[in-house]
Design an enzyme around this catalytic site. Structure first.
Site, mmCIF file in Angstrom:
data_model
loop_
_atom_site.group_PDB
_atom_site.id
_atom_site.type_symbol
_atom_site.label_atom_id
_atom_site.label_comp_id
_atom_site.label_asym_id
_atom_site.label_seq_id
_atom_site.Cartn_x
_atom_site.Cartn_y
_atom_site.Cartn_z
ATOM 1 N N ARG A 1 0.851 -1.187 0.000
ATOM 2 C CA ARG A 1 0.000 0.000 0.000
ATOM 3 C C ARG A 1 0.890 1.242 0.000
ATOM 4 O O ARG A 1 1.962 1.254 0.618
ATOM 5 C CB ARG A 1 -0.905 0.031 1.238
ATOM 6 C CG ARG A 1 -2.016 -0.992 1.241
ATOM 7 C CD ARG A 1 -3.097 -0.693 0.193
ATOM 8 N NE ARG A 1 -4.212 -1.623 0.250
ATOM 9 C CZ ARG A 1 -4.351 -2.707 -0.525
ATOM 10 N NH1 ARG A 1 -3.432 -3.006 -1.434
ATOM 11 N NH2 ARG A 1 -5.410 -3.487 -0.410
ATOM 12 N N HIS B 1 -1.355 0.259 -9.470
ATOM 13 C CA HIS B 1 -2.033 -0.688 -8.573
ATOM 14 C C HIS B 1 -2.678 -1.836 -9.375
ATOM 15 O O HIS B 1 -3.887 -2.046 -9.313
ATOM 16 C CB HIS B 1 -3.083 0.045 -7.714
ATOM 17 C CG HIS B 1 -3.436 -0.722 -6.464
ATOM 18 N ND1 HIS B 1 -3.780 -0.111 -5.274
ATOM 19 C CD2 HIS B 1 -3.495 -2.059 -6.221
ATOM 20 C CE1 HIS B 1 -4.043 -1.035 -4.365
ATOM 21 N NE2 HIS B 1 -3.872 -2.226 -4.924
#
Ligand code: NAP
Ligand code: GLV
Length: 309
Positions: free
Chosen positions: A224, A272
């Site tokens: 993350r 991502h």
């Protein structure tokens, strides 16, 4: 009794189709279709939790991903006593190990330099390390970290893993807890972050932890964006403390215009995309957990929301 899928339209229909195929005698609904809120026992969601409050007999929420950090600020919306489940699947593991290996060898094999040489009409060998020259450290030695570590070990890298609790893995040097973080980091040529984002791991990759790494170490973050203090990373690379980074995740996604990562010559980004949670592979485990819910058997892939992962 029924399952409610709360997702964006096309994906929701895909999940519903695969769940209906796996559970032909169960009603599978797509939000906002909700003829009988009392009948819903399981909800399948990514981040839209608002509908959960209207489901009085809900018993399990399946989060359509590996990480659940996006829910941590919304725990008020998670009904008390309802089981929270995440996705753990071979299809996700396969994508993750593939992405990390690609990020690693693109860096170590100097792929970008060879493309540049090609454009320049140059046919020169560049010096590169071979796998046994390199220690690759995996921060977060869980489902995905271990699978990645084992693949890299089998390729021939020297691998170490860091986790909260002590672990054992053949041919991999295991470290655990904050007390061993410095020893872990100091031996790594490449550090791969595969941690969940929690109160303990937020901002873990910052100036003082970069200072614990070998001079010239390379960072790969596939966990993350919140794990990295981004200004500290840019400074560490510009100062030569780190040699560069490949980042699948960033604090703000998409990154705003003018963000230094867009143009930094030693930072590679992907948007991502390391893994996708695909209904055609993962619906089977959701269906299995639904059957378990009916029969009173223990559920798989439970998340401990107090532990935050
Ligand atoms: P997991 O199975 O829960 O593993 C997490 C690992 O991190 C465990 O080894 C855990 O230690 C360790 N850990 C947690 N807190 C720690 C701490 N404070 N100090 C040291 N170690 C700590 O999770 P996973 O399925 O491997 O997924 C990891 C993360 O990858 C997800 O949370 C998500 O953020 C990210 N992810 C990203 C993508 C993408 O597309 N970029 C896709 C999937 C997942 P213990 O083993 O001791 O509990
Ligand atoms: C994706 O980032 C996931 O957590 O599954």
């Amino acid at each position: 009794m029924s399952i409610l899928v709360i997702e964006e339209a096309a994906e929701a229909e895909d999940w519903a189709r695969h769940l209906r195929a796996a559970l032909p005698h169960t009603e599978v609904l797509v939000w906002p279709e909700l003829p009988d809120p009392d009948a819903v026992e399981m909800a399948v969601v990514w981040d839209d939790l608002d509908a959960l409050a209207g489901l009085p007999n809900l018993r399990a929420v399946v989060v359509l991903g590996a990480g659940v950090d996006h829910l941590l600020g919304r725990l008020d919306a998670m009904p008390e006593g309802v089981a929270c489940l995440r996705i753990v699947d071979d299809s996700v593991r396969a994508q993750m190990v593939e992405w990390v290996l690609l990020a690693l060898v693109t860096h170590t094999r100097r792929w970008d330099d060879y493309r540049e040489q090609q454009r320049a009409g140059s046919y020169e060998e560049l010096p590169v390390p071979v796998p046994p020259d390199l220690v690759v450290g995996i921060l977060g030695f869980g489902v995905l970290g271990r699978a990645t570590g084992e693949l890299l070990r089998d390729v021939g890298y020297r691998v170490r893993g860091w986790s909260r609790s002590a672990k054992r893995a053949e041919g991999i040097e295991c470290f655990a807890g904050d007390g061993e973080l410095g020893a872990f980091l100091s031996g790594c040529d490449v550090v791969v972050c595969m941690l969940p984002l929690t109160a303990q791991t937020e901002g873990l990759l910052r100036r003082d932890t970069f200072a614990m790494m070998k001079r010239g170490a390379y960072l790969i973050n596939v966990a993350r964006g919140g794990h990295v203090v981004e200004a500290d990373l840019v400074a560490a690379i510009d100062e030569g403390r780190l040699s560069g980074a490949t980042l699948d995740v960033q604090r703000e996604e998409p990154m705003p215009a003018g963000h230094p990562f867009w143009s930094h010559p030693r930072i590679r980004i992907t948007p991502h995309v390391a893994t996708y949670t695909l209904a055609r592979f993962c619906a089977a485990q959701v269906a299995d957990n639904y059957r378990r819910l009916q029969s009173g058997e223990p559920l798989h892939n439970r998340v401990d929301l107090h532990r935050q992962y």
